[in-house]
Design a protein around this motif. Sequence first.
Motif, mmCIF file in Angstrom:
data_model
loop_
_atom_site.group_PDB
_atom_site.id
_atom_site.type_symbol
_atom_site.label_atom_id
_atom_site.label_comp_id
_atom_site.label_asym_id
_atom_site.label_seq_id
_atom_site.Cartn_x
_atom_site.Cartn_y
_atom_site.Cartn_z
ATOM 1 N N SER A 48 -1.803 1.000 4.751
ATOM 2 C CA SER A 48 -1.612 -0.326 4.153
ATOM 3 C C SER A 48 -0.491 -1.052 4.915
ATOM 4 O O SER A 48 0.226 -0.444 5.707
ATOM 5 C CB SER A 48 -1.275 -0.198 2.672
ATOM 6 N N ASN A 57 6.633 1.821 0.066
ATOM 7 C CA ASN A 57 5.395 2.604 0.097
ATOM 8 C C ASN A 57 5.716 3.892 0.853
ATOM 9 O O ASN A 57 5.690 3.932 2.086
ATOM 10 C CB ASN A 57 4.308 1.793 0.802
ATOM 11 N N SER A 105 3.204 5.409 3.474
ATOM 12 C CA SER A 105 3.139 4.695 4.739
ATOM 13 C C SER A 105 4.436 4.883 5.534
ATOM 14 O O SER A 105 4.404 5.174 6.733
ATOM 15 C CB SER A 105 2.898 3.209 4.457
ATOM 16 N N ARG A 139 -3.267 4.561 1.531
ATOM 17 C CA ARG A 139 -1.883 4.098 1.325
ATOM 18 C C ARG A 139 -1.114 4.101 2.646
ATOM 19 O O ARG A 139 -0.286 3.219 2.883
ATOM 20 C CB ARG A 139 -1.168 5.003 0.311
ATOM 21 N N GLU A 181 10.017 5.491 -3.739
ATOM 22 C CA GLU A 181 9.074 4.769 -4.609
ATOM 23 C C GLU A 181 9.816 3.842 -5.567
ATOM 24 O O GLU A 181 9.389 2.709 -5.788
ATOM 25 C CB GLU A 181 8.209 5.754 -5.406
ATOM 26 N N PHE A 228 -0.021 -3.093 -8.426
ATOM 27 C CA PHE A 228 0.808 -2.352 -7.473
ATOM 28 C C PHE A 228 1.842 -3.262 -6.796
ATOM 29 O O PHE A 228 3.025 -2.935 -6.709
ATOM 30 C CB PHE A 228 -0.102 -1.689 -6.428
#
Lengths: 253, 246
Positions: free
Chosen positions: B19, B126, B129, B16, B121, A70
């Motif tokens: 994070s 992210n 988030s 996610r 993306e 990722f």
Amino acid sequence: MIEVKNIYKSFNGIPVLKNINVLFEKGKTNLIIGQSGSGKTVLLKSIVGLHEVDQGEIIFDGTVFNKLDFKEKKEMRKQIGMLFQGGALFDSSTVEENVMYPLDMFSEMNYNEKRERANECLKRVNIINANQLYPAEISGGMQKRVAIARAIALNPKYLFCDEPNSGLDPQTAILIDNLIKEITEEYNMTTIVNTHDMNSVMENGDNVMFIYKGEKWWQGSRDDIFDSENKELNDFIFASKLSQKIRDLKNSR
Amino acid sequence: MGLFQHVGKYFILLGRVFSRPEKIRIYYRETIKELDKLGLSSIGIVAIISVFMGAVITIQTAYNTENPMLPAYLIGLTARDSMLLEFSSTIVALILAGKIGSNIASEIGTMRVTEQIDALEIMGVNSASYLILPKIIATVFFSPFLCLMSMIIGIFGGWIAGVSVGVITTQDYIYGIQYAFIPYYIVYALIKMAIFAFLITSISAYHGYYSYGGSLDVGKSSTKAVVRSSIFILLFNVILTQLLLS
């Protein structure tokens, strides 16, 4: 250079991409053409990692992109610019803020430097005096150009365009096609364009791949198209009366 | 999709969301924007609802305690405890589920179907988030203030209504709202409100984030967000009441 090796992708058990192998060259505008529903967008989104492929490898200049974790993918994506079919500009931000967004997120520039770079990109795509307008206040063609400006703001190595001239009039569509071609050469990027617009094929078709029912059916340049005996390709390319006339005219010479 | 799949996807999304942010400064700026959009803009509706809730509780209590054996200050006490224990947190949260919940689900849902989330993306952001965390922080921190404001305005509304209708005197009402006051009730309500705010924001964001299709589907996601947020508010109201008051 982007290399796609033995790509398979299915949704709910229904295969959409089958054994795709293709090489997209650097500094060229590489086109993926095919009918609606043939798998063009799925292929493009698989290459950029928006869809996970079932099998195969996607290699960006020697790096197997789809095998990265990722965090590594995130880093790689900073080198990718993408133009979506509808532009995908952020509605709540002005034109200038849209172009400044990637710089805000990933550069250490100060505000004036970011603004300067955003204006440079907007000028490159011929957007003048629209910095403070919102996406809803500008035309479809301008939205596409702003999206291109946003995509090139971070000097990406790879540019992806999903049907960049859908919904545009022929003249504006050609402007967008030319802009993509010029930017590709100027920045020496690897550009992949999804299209079913024949004008794009004629304008930008350095390297054209025809996809049919999820399979790579044909590959060549725009000049090879007229000589091709591939039935499905001919049916697709010469579907309109105008293109049939052009082919007949060419053949009669 | 089954219940467990939804629960799994919801917790993966939360993973996610929480994070490490890309740039704290950008998230801070977004949080301030959300505070204005989701918090400050709700002050008006919360104030209006609270004043009427307080007024209705006072008048209803007065008509149900007409027995001369019952002291008049009970009306003030009932208005205070009803506002503190239930109305300023649960009812206000249900109203906010409608206002904030539909706003969040439709905003994120529209971004999903117009490929704006894909664009984020692709840039390496992210998106979960970036889009959801500022909203959660803004609502969780601001909603207790709305709750506190609702308590004050509700009790004030009760006094105005009670005195105007003539069911209670100012003296009795003030004595009633001070009588047997348990400060912990305020803490209890604020805790509940913060948790409700988290539920509203995260559930609505979940429905928006996983929208697909077109505008009709965004509308459906928005409706689901409001309905499911409301159900979870009521469910957690029972759980939290048992945990915090037993």
